[in-house]
Design a protein around this motif. Structure first.
Motif, PDB file in Angstrom:
ATOM      1  N   LEU A   1      15.066  -1.924-103.949  1.00  0.00           N
ATOM      2  CA  LEU A   1      13.991  -2.201-102.996  1.00  0.00           C
ATOM      3  C   LEU A   1      14.591  -2.463-101.628  1.00  0.00           C
ATOM      4  CD1 LEU A   1      11.038  -3.206-102.197  1.00  0.00           C
ATOM      5  CD2 LEU A   1      11.952  -5.468-102.651  1.00  0.00           C
ATOM      6  N   LEU A   2      13.952  -1.915-100.613  1.00  0.00           N
ATOM      7  CA  LEU A   2      14.252  -2.261 -99.225  1.00  0.00           C
ATOM      8  C   LEU A   2      12.918  -2.381 -98.513  1.00  0.00           C
ATOM      9  CD1 LEU A   2      16.266  -2.700 -96.898  1.00  0.00           C
ATOM     10  CD2 LEU A   2      16.080  -0.255 -96.436  1.00  0.00           C
ATOM     11  N   ALA A   3      12.697  -3.502 -97.846  1.00  0.00           N
ATOM     12  CA  ALA A   3      11.478  -3.733 -97.077  1.00  0.00           C
ATOM     13  C   ALA A   3      11.872  -4.176 -95.683  1.00  0.00           C
ATOM     14  CB  ALA A   3      10.622  -4.804 -97.744  1.00  0.00           C
ATOM     15  N   GLY A   4      11.105  -3.739 -94.698  1.00  0.00           N
ATOM     16  CA  GLY A   4      11.368  -4.126 -93.319  1.00  0.00           C
ATOM     17  C   GLY A   4      10.072  -4.291 -92.557  1.00  0.00           C
ATOM     18  N   THR A   5      10.105  -5.153 -91.531  1.00  0.00           N
ATOM     19  CA  THR A   5       8.924  -5.339 -90.688  1.00  0.00           C
ATOM     20  C   THR A   5       9.349  -5.753 -89.286  1.00  0.00           C
ATOM     21  OG1 THR A   5       6.803  -6.465 -90.419  1.00  0.00           O
ATOM     22  CG2 THR A   5       8.608  -7.763 -91.365  1.00  0.00           C
ATOM     23  N   ASP A   6       8.534  -5.362 -88.329  1.00  0.00           N
ATOM     24  CA  ASP A   6       8.705  -5.849 -86.964  1.00  0.00           C
ATOM     25  C   ASP A   6       7.617  -6.881 -86.655  1.00  0.00           C
ATOM     26  OD1 ASP A   6       6.382  -4.348 -86.639  1.00  0.00           O
ATOM     27  OD2 ASP A   6       7.230  -2.991 -85.142  1.00  0.00           O
ATOM     28  N   GLY A   7       6.885  -7.319 -87.668  1.00  0.00           N
ATOM     29  CA  GLY A   7       5.800  -8.275 -87.505  1.00  0.00           C
ATOM     30  C   GLY A   7       4.439  -7.615 -87.381  1.00  0.00           C
ATOM     31  N   GLU A   8       4.440  -6.329 -87.099  1.00  0.00           N
ATOM     32  CA  GLU A   8       3.192  -5.585 -86.991  1.00  0.00           C
ATOM     33  C   GLU A   8       3.169  -4.398 -87.950  1.00  0.00           C
ATOM     34  OE1 GLU A   8       0.604  -3.129 -83.654  1.00  0.00           O
ATOM     35  OE2 GLU A   8       2.301  -4.337 -83.020  1.00  0.00           O
ATOM     36  N   HIS A   9       4.291  -3.705 -88.049  1.00  0.00           N
ATOM     37  CA  HIS A   9       4.419  -2.545 -88.930  1.00  0.00           C
ATOM     38  C   HIS A   9       5.373  -2.899 -90.068  1.00  0.00           C
ATOM     39  CE1 HIS A   9       3.373  -0.937 -84.944  1.00  0.00           C
ATOM     40  NE2 HIS A   9       2.538  -0.200 -85.673  1.00  0.00           N
ATOM     41  N   PHE A  10       5.145  -2.259 -91.214  1.00  0.00           N
ATOM     42  CA  PHE A  10       5.932  -2.537 -92.406  1.00  0.00           C
ATOM     43  C   PHE A  10       6.462  -1.253 -93.012  1.00  0.00           C
ATOM     44  CE2 PHE A  10       2.903  -5.870 -91.791  1.00  0.00           C
ATOM     45  CZ  PHE A  10       3.624  -7.022 -92.043  1.00  0.00           C
ATOM     46  N   MET A  11       7.614  -1.345 -93.657  1.00  0.00           N
ATOM     47  CA  MET A  11       8.217  -0.222 -94.352  1.00  0.00           C
ATOM     48  C   MET A  11       8.674  -0.739 -95.709  1.00  0.00           C
ATOM     49  SD  MET A  11      11.114   1.433 -95.583  1.00  0.00           S
ATOM     50  CE  MET A  11      12.149   0.040 -95.342  1.00  0.00           C
ATOM     51  N   LEU A  12       8.433   0.034 -96.749  1.00  0.00           N
ATOM     52  CA  LEU A  12       8.871  -0.333 -98.087  1.00  0.00           C
ATOM     53  C   LEU A  12       9.408   0.910 -98.777  1.00  0.00           C
ATOM     54  CD1 LEU A  12       8.939  -2.444-100.424  1.00  0.00           C
ATOM     55  CD2 LEU A  12       6.713  -1.514-101.102  1.00  0.00           C
ATOM     56  N   ALA A  13      10.625   0.809 -99.279  1.00  0.00           N
ATOM     57  CA  ALA A  13      11.215   1.871-100.091  1.00  0.00           C
ATOM     58  C   ALA A  13      11.543   1.269-101.439  1.00  0.00           C
ATOM     59  CB  ALA A  13      12.482   2.418 -99.430  1.00  0.00           C
ATOM     60  N   LEU A  14      11.058   1.890-102.485  1.00  0.00           N
ATOM     61  CA  LEU A  14      11.261   1.397-103.833  1.00  0.00           C
ATOM     62  C   LEU A  14      11.603   2.575-104.721  1.00  0.00           C
ATOM     63  CD1 LEU A  14      11.029  -0.902-105.935  1.00  0.00           C
ATOM     64  CD2 LEU A  14       8.595  -0.358-106.101  1.00  0.00           C
ATOM     65  N   GLN A  15      12.670   2.445-105.478  1.00  0.00           N
ATOM     66  CA  GLN A  15      13.036   3.446-106.465  1.00  0.00           C
ATOM     67  C   GLN A  15      13.171   2.732-107.804  1.00  0.00           C
ATOM     68  OE1 GLN A  15      16.685   6.284-107.663  1.00  0.00           O
ATOM     69  NE2 GLN A  15      16.359   6.176-105.472  1.00  0.00           N
ATOM     70  N   ILE A  16      12.418   3.205-108.778  1.00  0.00           N
ATOM     71  CA  ILE A  16      12.458   2.620-110.122  1.00  0.00           C
ATOM     72  C   ILE A  16      12.871   3.719-111.091  1.00  0.00           C
ATOM     73  CG2 ILE A  16      11.132   1.542-111.966  1.00  0.00           C
ATOM     74  CD1 ILE A  16       9.275   0.412-109.822  1.00  0.00           C
ATOM     75  N   ALA A  17      13.849   3.409-111.910  1.00  0.00           N
ATOM     76  CA  ALA A  17      14.328   4.375-112.914  1.00  0.00           C
ATOM     77  C   ALA A  17      14.155   3.778-114.295  1.00  0.00           C
ATOM     78  CB  ALA A  17      15.795   4.687-112.650  1.00  0.00           C
ATOM     79  N   ASP A  18      13.587   4.533-115.187  1.00  0.00           N
ATOM     80  CA  ASP A  18      13.419   4.036-116.553  1.00  0.00           C
ATOM     81  C   ASP A  18      14.300   4.792-117.535  1.00  0.00           C
ATOM     82  OD1 ASP A  18      12.204   6.463-116.836  1.00  0.00           O
ATOM     83  OD2 ASP A  18      10.235   5.679-117.304  1.00  0.00           O
ATOM     84  N   ASP A  19      15.201   5.554-117.018  1.00  0.00           N
ATOM     85  CA  ASP A  19      16.115   6.450-117.730  1.00  0.00           C
ATOM     86  C   ASP A  19      15.572   6.771-119.078  1.00  0.00           C
ATOM     87  OD1 ASP A  19      18.844   4.875-119.322  1.00  0.00           O
ATOM     88  OD2 ASP A  19      17.068   3.814-118.771  1.00  0.00           O
TER      89      ASP A  19
END
Length: 87
Positions: free
Chosen positions: A69-87
């Motif tokens: 998981l990586l999440a970022g914000t400037d207080g107004e806009h948000f970004m979320l990247a999530l990779q889930i693997a269940d192999d």
């Protein structure tokens, strides 16, 4: 996570499969360009969070599966990247 490390981590999450690192979800150059753009849009004052501990390499999994998981914000806009693997 510090802003200077966010783009490279985001590119890694976008490009490289967690279970099969030789399999790419995106070409590395494409992932790097997109990650650089996202980080620049949020700006240098953005705050970033990840479930990875860069100092020791540990991962605090969000799910019982393998994830990043990586999440970022400037207080107004948000970004979320999530990779889930269940192999």
């Amino acid at each position: 996570m510090e802003t200077h490390g966010a783009a490279s981590f985001l590119a890694q999450v976008a490009a490289v499969d967690l279970v099969w690192p030789s399999h790419l979800h995106l070409p590395v150059e494409t992932a790097e360009r997109a990650a650089d753009r996202v980080v620049s849009l949020l700006g240098p004052a953005a705050r970033w969070w990840t479930n990875h501990d860069a100092e020791c390499g540990a991962v605090n999994g969000l799910t019982p599966l393998f994830d990043s998981l990586l999440a970022g914000t400037d207080g107004e806009h948000f970004m979320l990247a999530l990779q889930i693997a269940d192999d």
